[in-house]
Write an enzyme that holds these catalytic residues in place. Structure first.
Site, PDB file in Angstrom:
ATOM      1  N   ASP A 108       0.847  -1.200   0.000  1.00  0.00           N
ATOM      2  CA  ASP A 108       0.000   0.000   0.000  1.00  0.00           C
ATOM      3  C   ASP A 108       0.888   1.259   0.000  1.00  0.00           C
ATOM      4  O   ASP A 108       2.043   1.213  -0.453  1.00  0.00           O
ATOM      5  CB  ASP A 108      -0.987  -0.056   1.180  1.00  0.00           C
ATOM      6  CG  ASP A 108      -2.282   0.682   0.896  1.00  0.00           C
ATOM      7  OD1 ASP A 108      -2.278   1.918   1.003  1.00  0.00           O
ATOM      8  OD2 ASP A 108      -3.301   0.035   0.566  1.00  0.00           O
ATOM      9  N   ASP A 109       0.370   2.348   0.487  1.00  0.00           N
ATOM     10  CA  ASP A 109       1.065   3.639   0.445  1.00  0.00           C
ATOM     11  C   ASP A 109       2.415   3.580   1.188  1.00  0.00           C
ATOM     12  O   ASP A 109       2.610   2.732   2.062  1.00  0.00           O
ATOM     13  CB  ASP A 109       0.163   4.704   1.088  1.00  0.00           C
ATOM     14  CG  ASP A 109       0.466   6.118   0.565  1.00  0.00           C
ATOM     15  OD1 ASP A 109       1.517   6.318  -0.068  1.00  0.00           O
ATOM     16  OD2 ASP A 109      -0.360   7.009   0.808  1.00  0.00           O
ATOM     17  N   LYS A 184      -3.569  -0.798  -6.844  1.00  0.00           N
ATOM     18  CA  LYS A 184      -4.638  -0.130  -6.067  1.00  0.00           C
ATOM     19  C   LYS A 184      -4.458   1.357  -6.297  1.00  0.00           C
ATOM     20  O   LYS A 184      -3.362   1.899  -6.101  1.00  0.00           O
ATOM     21  CB  LYS A 184      -4.509  -0.473  -4.585  1.00  0.00           C
ATOM     22  CG  LYS A 184      -5.448   0.351  -3.698  1.00  0.00           C
ATOM     23  CD  LYS A 184      -5.325  -0.040  -2.231  1.00  0.00           C
ATOM     24  CE  LYS A 184      -6.062   0.969  -1.348  1.00  0.00           C
ATOM     25  NZ  LYS A 184      -5.937   0.625   0.095  1.00  0.00           N
ATOM     26  N   ASP A 186      -5.704   5.087  -5.453  1.00  0.00           N
ATOM     27  CA  ASP A 186      -6.399   5.839  -4.395  1.00  0.00           C
ATOM     28  C   ASP A 186      -6.915   7.198  -4.887  1.00  0.00           C
ATOM     29  O   ASP A 186      -6.769   7.542  -6.058  1.00  0.00           O
ATOM     30  CB  ASP A 186      -5.439   5.980  -3.193  1.00  0.00           C
ATOM     31  CG  ASP A 186      -6.164   5.919  -1.858  1.00  0.00           C
ATOM     32  OD1 ASP A 186      -7.379   6.175  -1.820  1.00  0.00           O
ATOM     33  OD2 ASP A 186      -5.495   5.633  -0.835  1.00  0.00           O
ATOM     34  N   TRP A 220     -13.299   5.460  -2.826  1.00  0.00           N
ATOM     35  CA  TRP A 220     -14.085   5.535  -1.587  1.00  0.00           C
ATOM     36  C   TRP A 220     -15.596   5.603  -1.845  1.00  0.00           C
ATOM     37  O   TRP A 220     -16.359   6.080  -1.008  1.00  0.00           O
ATOM     38  CB  TRP A 220     -13.657   6.740  -0.723  1.00  0.00           C
ATOM     39  CG  TRP A 220     -12.190   6.989  -0.667  1.00  0.00           C
ATOM     40  CD1 TRP A 220     -11.201   6.049  -0.627  1.00  0.00           C
ATOM     41  CD2 TRP A 220     -11.521   8.258  -0.650  1.00  0.00           C
ATOM     42  NE1 TRP A 220      -9.970   6.648  -0.579  1.00  0.00           N
ATOM     43  CE2 TRP A 220     -10.139   8.009  -0.592  1.00  0.00           C
ATOM     44  CE3 TRP A 220     -11.969   9.593  -0.674  1.00  0.00           C
ATOM     45  CZ2 TRP A 220      -9.180   9.027  -0.569  1.00  0.00           C
ATOM     46  CZ3 TRP A 220     -11.016  10.609  -0.630  1.00  0.00           C
ATOM     47  CH2 TRP A 220      -9.645  10.326  -0.588  1.00  0.00           C
ATOM     48  N   VAL A 222     -17.026   7.469  -4.058  1.00  0.00           N
ATOM     49  CA  VAL A 222     -17.438   8.793  -4.543  1.00  0.00           C
ATOM     50  C   VAL A 222     -18.043   8.677  -5.944  1.00  0.00           C
ATOM     51  O   VAL A 222     -17.485   8.019  -6.819  1.00  0.00           O
ATOM     52  CB  VAL A 222     -16.232   9.765  -4.557  1.00  0.00           C
ATOM     53  CG1 VAL A 222     -16.613  11.101  -5.212  1.00  0.00           C
ATOM     54  CG2 VAL A 222     -15.708   9.984  -3.147  1.00  0.00           C
ATOM     55  N   ASP A 241     -12.674   4.091   4.027  1.00  0.00           N
ATOM     56  CA  ASP A 241     -11.801   3.049   4.593  1.00  0.00           C
ATOM     57  C   ASP A 241     -12.467   2.308   5.748  1.00  0.00           C
ATOM     58  O   ASP A 241     -13.132   2.912   6.583  1.00  0.00           O
ATOM     59  CB  ASP A 241     -10.513   3.683   5.130  1.00  0.00           C
ATOM     60  CG  ASP A 241      -9.568   4.088   4.020  1.00  0.00           C
ATOM     61  OD1 ASP A 241      -9.926   3.926   2.826  1.00  0.00           O
ATOM     62  OD2 ASP A 241      -8.469   4.566   4.345  1.00  0.00           O
TER      63      ASP A 241
END
Ligand SMILES: *[C@@H]1O[C@H](CO)[C@@H](O)[C@H](O)[C@H]1NC(C)=O
Ligand SMILES: *[C@@H]1O[C@H](CO)[C@@H](O)[C@H](O)[C@H]1NC(C)=O
Ligand SMILES: *[C@@H]1O[C@H](CO)[C@@H](O)[C@H](O)[C@H]1NC(C)=O
Length: 430
Positions: A108-109, A184, A186, A220, A222, A241
């Protein structure tokens, strides 16, 4: 020879037509078209509506079943390095979880430096990933696993590393060159540009990068990605999240449920990674978490430290029968079909499986032990249908011939998970 050659172009033309017709119709075929009418009520197709599936499906060949693996964020957040990633890959193998299908090792990040290099490329942090991502991909591939990476459809990632917005083509090429298998993507620092504009460019960039890469949208929820992301990604986050609490897990399950009719092979609703094993919920709550995630065809991405699993956590993550529900080839997202009790806290979730079977979850979200009853009407079964019932957590057949309804006592916040096999199916199969 000459005669055969003359016929050849016609034959080729015919095959092309056939393939074309097939790929178009494959996109719009209703998932439930072959279900047996003597077993299911006419309400079946309303209860388990799949009519929105396949609208302009991405069709990159991936995600025929929901993705399974591990993601670094929930447990490690920014505290990652190549040692942790390698040890996680090792642990997926040594525990046997990889053999059960958990094959994506997703970083991930926080893997990259805070600025691009002089050529404008992303650079792995030399302190934490000194050998680079290509070497890590080689290591992970050497174990038969796949490597996932993370970026952001914005100017920066959420932890303020460089984002890929307006760098899609370069970054997709970099990922492909490194041997990355999964992205992934974001939604931080998105400059107020709508997701519908920011996510397709990375799809096109990945498509042109010369490597098949799973595309996991993380906007998310949106602008309701279920409505448009089917032609963009292999999965799309439907919510904010998750965090390691009962409140978060139940809220997210309910939000994800809304989009069930849009999911199917090639593109899945994503209610975020698993918190099982991270300590914030009880054993029963974690059992409900993985049961419902499996039933609703969510990605099963482990979010704990797999190098250090308790017996209980391993049991929850490694249940082959629960995994088989998630990976069932029919690919229909199960959903909440009936509620009763205070604030609807006694719940029945269910979904069609291949072979005219149903997965049925009795989920007690109340604060007292309770008996939950599933009627055939609520499940969409014909009143005359008889089923055998298998309990997937007890690993045993608990009833051979049940008609009209089924009841069980369920612990506080626990979830029992069953497969109902119609009697006619069970017996004609023998
Ligand atoms: C790598 O990260 C893990 C987990 O945060 C940490 O325990 C370990 O000390 C780190 N190792 C190195 C070499 O930095
Ligand atoms: C966890 O999620 C819940 C429900 O979405 C939210 O109310 C809560 O603030 C979150 N907790 C943390 C620590 O982020
Ligand atoms: C392993 O997990 C336990 C809790 O389950 C924790 O107490 C322990 O510190 C962990 N060990 C390591 C090496 O992370």
């Amino acid at each position: 020879m000459a005669k055969q050659k003359q016929n050849y172009p016609d034959f080729v033309y015919f095959v092309i037509l056939l393939l074309h017709a097939h790929s178009v119709s494959a996109r719009v075929l209703p998932l439930l078209q072959s279900c047996d009418k003597s077993i299911f009520r006419s309400s079946f197709h309303t209860i388990y509506d799949t009519s929105n599936y396949g609208v302009l499906q991405l069709n990159n060949g991936l995600a025929q079943t929901p993705q399974m693996g591990w993601n670094s964020w929930n447990f490690f957040a920014c505290n990652i390095n190549e040692t942790v990633i390698k040890e996680t890959a090792d642990a997926l193998i040594s525990t046997g979880l990889a053999d059960l299908g958990y094959v994506y090792v997703n970083i991930d990040d926080c893997w990259s430096t805070v600025t691009r290099n002089l050529k404008g490329q992303l650079v792995p942090d030399p302190k934490t990933f000194p050998s680079g991502i290509k070497a890590l991909a080689d290591y992970v591939h050497g174990k038969g696993l796949k490597l996932g990476i993370y970026s952001d459809a914005g100017a920066f990632t959420c932890q303020v590393r460089p984002g890929s917005l307006f760098h899609e083509v370069d970054d997709a090429k970099t990922f492909a060159y490194w041997g990355v298998d999964y992205l992934k993507y974001d939604n931080c620092y998105n400059l107020g540009i709508p997701p519908k504009k920011r996510y397709p460019p990375m799809r096109d960039a990945l498509d042109g990068a010369g490597r098949t890469i799973f595309y996991s949208l993380c906007d998310w929820g949106v602008d309701d990605p279920a409505l448009w992301a089917g032609k963009v990604g292999n999965s799309w986050r439907t919510t904010d999240d998750i965090n390691d609490t009962w409140a978060s897990m139940t809220t997210i399950a309910d939000l994800n449920d809304k989009w069930a009719s849009y999911a199917g092979p090639g593109g899945w609703n994503d209610p975020d990674t698993l918190e099982v094993g991270n300590g914030g919920m009880t054993y029963q709550e974690y059992r409900a978490h993985i049961s419902i995630w499996a039933l609703m065809k969510a990605p099963l991405l482990i979010g704990c430290d797999v190098r250090n699993l308790t017996t209980e956590t391993f049991e929850l993550l490694s249940n082959k029968e629960v995994i088989a529900v998630n990976q069932d080839p029919l690919g229909v997202q199960g959903r909440k079909v009936y509620v009763s009790g205070k604030d609807g806290c006694l719940q029945i979730w269910a979904g069609p499986l291949s072979g005219n079977r149903l997965v049925v979850a009795l989920w007690n979200r109340c604060s007292k032990v309770a008996t939950i009853t599933a009627t055939w009407e609520a499940l969409g079964l014909e009143s005359g249908t008889h089923v055998s019932i298998r309990d997937l957590w007890q690993h045993k057949e608990i009833a051979g011939n049940v008609g009209s309804s089924f009841s069980a006592r369920v612990d506080v916040h626990d979830c029992q998970l069953y497969i109902f096999t119609p009697w006619t199916v069970a017996h004609s199969a023998l």
